[in-house]
Design a protein around this motif. Structure first.
Motif, PDB file in Angstrom:
ATOM      1  N   ILE A   1      -1.210  -7.416 -41.006  1.00 39.23           N
ATOM      2  CA  ILE A   1      -0.949  -6.779 -42.446  1.00 39.23           C
ATOM      3  C   ILE A   1      -1.651  -7.435 -43.682  1.00 39.23           C
ATOM      4  O   ILE A   1      -2.411  -8.476 -43.329  1.00 39.23           O
ATOM      5  N   LYS A   2      -1.584  -6.604 -44.715  1.00 37.31           N
ATOM      6  CA  LYS A   2      -2.620  -7.187 -45.786  1.00 37.31           C
ATOM      7  C   LYS A   2      -1.748  -8.063 -46.950  1.00 37.31           C
ATOM      8  O   LYS A   2      -0.444  -7.772 -46.807  1.00 37.31           O
ATOM      9  N   ALA A   3      -2.451  -9.157 -47.242  1.00 32.35           N
ATOM     10  CA  ALA A   3      -1.481 -10.256 -47.874  1.00 32.35           C
ATOM     11  C   ALA A   3      -1.386  -9.293 -49.399  1.00 32.35           C
ATOM     12  O   ALA A   3      -2.305  -9.249 -49.898  1.00 32.35           O
ATOM     13  N   LEU A   4      -0.186  -9.729 -49.835  1.00 29.09           N
ATOM     14  CA  LEU A   4       0.074  -9.241 -50.977  1.00 29.09           C
ATOM     15  C   LEU A   4       0.653 -10.367 -52.155  1.00 29.09           C
ATOM     16  O   LEU A   4       0.706 -10.224 -53.308  1.00 29.09           O
ATOM     17  N   LYS A   5       0.642 -11.736 -51.517  1.00 33.80           N
ATOM     18  CA  LYS A   5       1.068 -12.784 -52.382  1.00 33.80           C
ATOM     19  C   LYS A   5       0.180 -14.245 -51.874  1.00 33.80           C
ATOM     20  O   LYS A   5      -0.450 -13.994 -50.865  1.00 33.80           O
ATOM     21  N   GLY A   6      -0.072 -14.954 -53.047  1.00 37.60           N
ATOM     22  CA  GLY A   6      -0.848 -16.028 -52.686  1.00 37.60           C
ATOM     23  C   GLY A   6      -2.382 -16.003 -52.610  1.00 37.60           C
ATOM     24  O   GLY A   6      -2.822 -14.717 -53.028  1.00 37.60           O
ATOM     25  N   ARG A   7      -3.243 -16.818 -52.220  1.00 37.11           N
ATOM     26  CA  ARG A   7      -4.595 -16.615 -52.456  1.00 37.11           C
ATOM     27  C   ARG A   7      -5.168 -15.654 -51.554  1.00 37.11           C
ATOM     28  O   ARG A   7      -5.908 -15.141 -51.932  1.00 37.11           O
ATOM     29  N   ALA A   8      -4.680 -15.404 -50.159  1.00 35.47           N
ATOM     30  CA  ALA A   8      -5.150 -14.601 -49.533  1.00 35.47           C
ATOM     31  C   ALA A   8      -5.012 -13.236 -49.929  1.00 35.47           C
ATOM     32  O   ALA A   8      -5.891 -12.170 -49.541  1.00 35.47           O
ATOM     33  N   SER A   9      -4.064 -12.962 -50.883  1.00 32.90           N
ATOM     34  CA  SER A   9      -3.962 -11.597 -51.589  1.00 32.90           C
ATOM     35  C   SER A   9      -5.320 -11.152 -52.344  1.00 32.90           C
ATOM     36  O   SER A   9      -5.580  -9.883 -52.658  1.00 32.90           O
ATOM     37  N   PHE A  10      -5.942 -12.185 -52.895  1.00 33.90           N
ATOM     38  CA  PHE A  10      -7.322 -11.947 -53.467  1.00 33.90           C
ATOM     39  C   PHE A  10      -8.606 -11.027 -52.473  1.00 33.90           C
ATOM     40  O   PHE A  10      -9.350 -10.446 -52.938  1.00 33.90           O
TER      41      PHE A  10
END
Ligand SMILES: Nc1ncnc2c1ncn2[C@@H]1O[C@H](COP(=O)(O)OP(=O)(O)O)[C@@H](O)[C@H]1O
Ligand SMILES: Nc1ncnc2c1ncn2[C@@H]1O[C@H](COP(=O)(O)OP(=O)(O)O)[C@@H](O)[C@H]1O
Ligand SMILES: [Mg+2]
Ligand SMILES: [Mg+2]
Ligand SMILES: [Mg+2]
Ligand SMILES: [Mg+2]
Lengths: 232, 128, 128, 232
Positions: free
Chosen positions: D174-183
């Protein structure tokens, strides 16, 4: 048209006069900027024009429009702040209008190009409480006086200076929409704009220089508002 | 790879922003700080021009700016550096630089996609 | 006077932002940078807490933050500094700090008005 | 309920086990974080828990919930990054559920309070590709196993660990929606979340410690997905 050497001499003389005037007005301009800005407009202008004036010798072989262009690039690198790109960039850009020599017609074209560039670069309109408020009446008046009223250039310029002075006075009662002062929002009302004021001072020196070179002596209109200049 | 130039009135703000953004780009992004002027707080068209030339590897540069005169001096610098293909993003400077740094490391990045990504940072919300 | 704390992942970004904003506030604003952590890039609840206490003269503090963990560590710091009345603005960090700095120097400033003014910076457009 | 000394000893033993485990996993967690973050999750976790473990002696007279609280504050000051406030702040907050001593019931309350605080502080939901994806299934499973199914705590905890492992596996696609990875937006898909993974490792060590202290030995379900752990 005056010969090239006279044109160059007039430009250099104007530069000296402006530089001296801005040195005299340094603390006044800075006071104005301290009320609605960061208290550096006086030193910005003084520094930039002094650097340009110091380059007099480098300019001694150049075409008049090249001298003007080089004054612009010197200001770009030395004024700093918002006024650096506005004054320097616009002088540089407008200098091309003088390529065929400095005449009454080319001076109108210069003034128009200068105003266009200031507006384009900064996005300010009349009423934004910036140098544009001094420039628009000055340039409109100069152009109309020369092109419609067929006034001699010196008289046209004197009228333009008066117009600029009205513009400066107009900046006081309005809210800043551009530049640092716009961050103050309503608190900017009631203060005169520094950049409009320095524009007026420069124009006054251009007029004084023109009086010498065009060998005239003009009576300026009654001043629009004594508030625009410091107590002397 | 598209380069980035960070133009703040403060040299240390520009450096710090570049530093935080470098991490976002996994250390691969080309980010050049070009803040301050000779007297301290301010911006300098000459410094920005040098920054544009340093950041450009031929793919072009996107510039992030803080206030008014940073924009004007960047425009002047872009005119002076005629050989560099550069665009200014209309974005909050720190947040836009972070977004842009990530985008420049994407294989499909273009000047336009980097500008767009930087400008998306306007919508970035920090509180839940 | 309401104080400001600038919490960036980079200590030099926080300092630079405070420096630019100090000018906007005519040198009167109380602005404390609290960026970085012991290892460099990051944020530290202990530093932020110290910043809150330094910025507060009793009128309260508004905090400007960059990304995720800056927000969380600021929340923790606010919980720890129970005697300081503080709020976080959901605003771009540099632009928000400039706006907030101007607002704190207004006689009518409140924590809410400073937060609001900081958050208005989201709408700030830089290109004409 | 075990006596206070045994409770404290169990907490300190768990702390040691977690600290050792995170030291072992340091480079693995950092590798995970280098793919979608800033390559510091391993060192953040290792540093924070080592600092806490070093304080063992300071903790020797405290109530068990005080020890837990102090572990939390030590993590807050020493982990750094997003995981510092999340792990440290949530442990600190949830420790109040243990004020009456560590029992099966209070451990459920602790787990729920911990999860609530993580969600509240970070704003992540299930599916945001964060530690919440490991925590939600673990806490739900633990609570249900204890409260509805009346399983003994050790078995309930073993099921919770398995549930966490499924959660970790779930973060990868899944795609990150929070934290650094969401960038990274879509580019975060296909990578396992570091914080979910460290959550699993910590839970595994809590289980191992519980096995010692509750004197049991549980067989965990077949692992959900071998991909969630490093190649050994
Ligand atoms: N966007 C703009 N368009 C036109 N004039 C502007 C603009 N921004 C600022 N100015 C002018 O510049 C003056 C301030 O110059 P200065 O103090 O030297 O720069 P800074 O504001 O960067 O310190 C203002 O008084 C105003 O006349
Ligand atoms: N808002 C959030 N809510 C829940 N968990 C988060 C959040 N932000 C980050 N995380 C977790 O923190 C982990 C990263 O921790 P770490 O690398 O130590 O911090 P940083 O991202 O600041 O470098 C992520 O893998 C994720 O599980
Ligand atoms: Mg100024
Ligand atoms: Mg200035
Ligand atoms: Mg990390
Ligand atoms: Mg980090």
């Amino acid at each position: 048209m005056a010969d090239v050497d006279t044109q160059r001499e007039a430009v250099l003389e104007a530069l000296d006069n402006v530089s001296t005037r801005l040195t005299d007005e340094k603390s006044y301009l800075t006071d104005l900027d301290s009320a609605i800005g960061d208290a550096d407009h006086g030193s910005n202008m003084q520094r930039g024009f002094s650097k340009a004036a110091e380059k007099r010798d480098d300019f001694s072989e150049m075409e008049p429009h090249e001298v003007v262009k080089n004054i612009g690039t010197t200001l770009i690198s030395n004024v700093g702040g918002a006024s650096g790109p506005l004054y320097g960039g616009s002088i540089m850009f407008a200098s091309q209008e003088l390529e065929g020599g400095i005449t009454t017609e080319s001076s109108v074209a210069f003034a128009e190009a200068y105003l266009d560039k200031v507006k384009d670069r900064g996005g300010a309109q009349v009423g934004s409480k910036t140098m544009v408020d001094a420039l628009v009446p000055a340039v409109h008046t100069y152009k109309k006086s020369v092109e419609q009223d067929d006034l001699p250039p010196l008289e046209a310029l004197a009228k333009a200076v008066d117009a600029a002075e009205r513009g400066v006075a107009f900046t006081t009662p309005i809210k800043a929409l551009k530049g640092r002062a716009s961050f103050l929002d309503w608190r900017s009302v009631g203060h005169q704009d520094p950049g409009a004021t320095s524009t007026l001072f420069i124009m006054e020196e251009l007029l004084a220089t023109a009086e010498e070179y065009l060998d005239g002596d003009v009576v300026r209109d009654a001043r629009a508002d004594n508030a625009v200049r410091r107590d002397e | 790879m598209i380069g980035l130039v960070v133009v703040s009135h403060s040299a240390s703000a520009a450096e710090g922003i570049a530093e935080v953004a470098a991490q976002m780009g996994g250390g691969n992004a080309r980010i050049v700080p070009a803040g301050g002027d000779e007297d301290g707080i301010g911006t300098s068209p000459d410094r920005i021009r040098a920054g544009l030339e340093e950041a450009d590897d031929g793919d072009g540069v996107v510039v992030l700016v803080d206030l008014g005169s940073a924009v004007m001096n960047t425009e002047l610098a872009i005119e002076m550096a005629a050989d560099v293909n550069a665009a200014i993003a209309d974005a909050p400077i720190l947040e836009g630089t972070l977004n842009a740094a990530v985008e420049t490391t994407s294989k499909k990045a273009t000047i336009q996609s980097v500008v767009d990504r930087a400008e998306e940072a306007r919508e970035y919300r920090k509180l839940n």
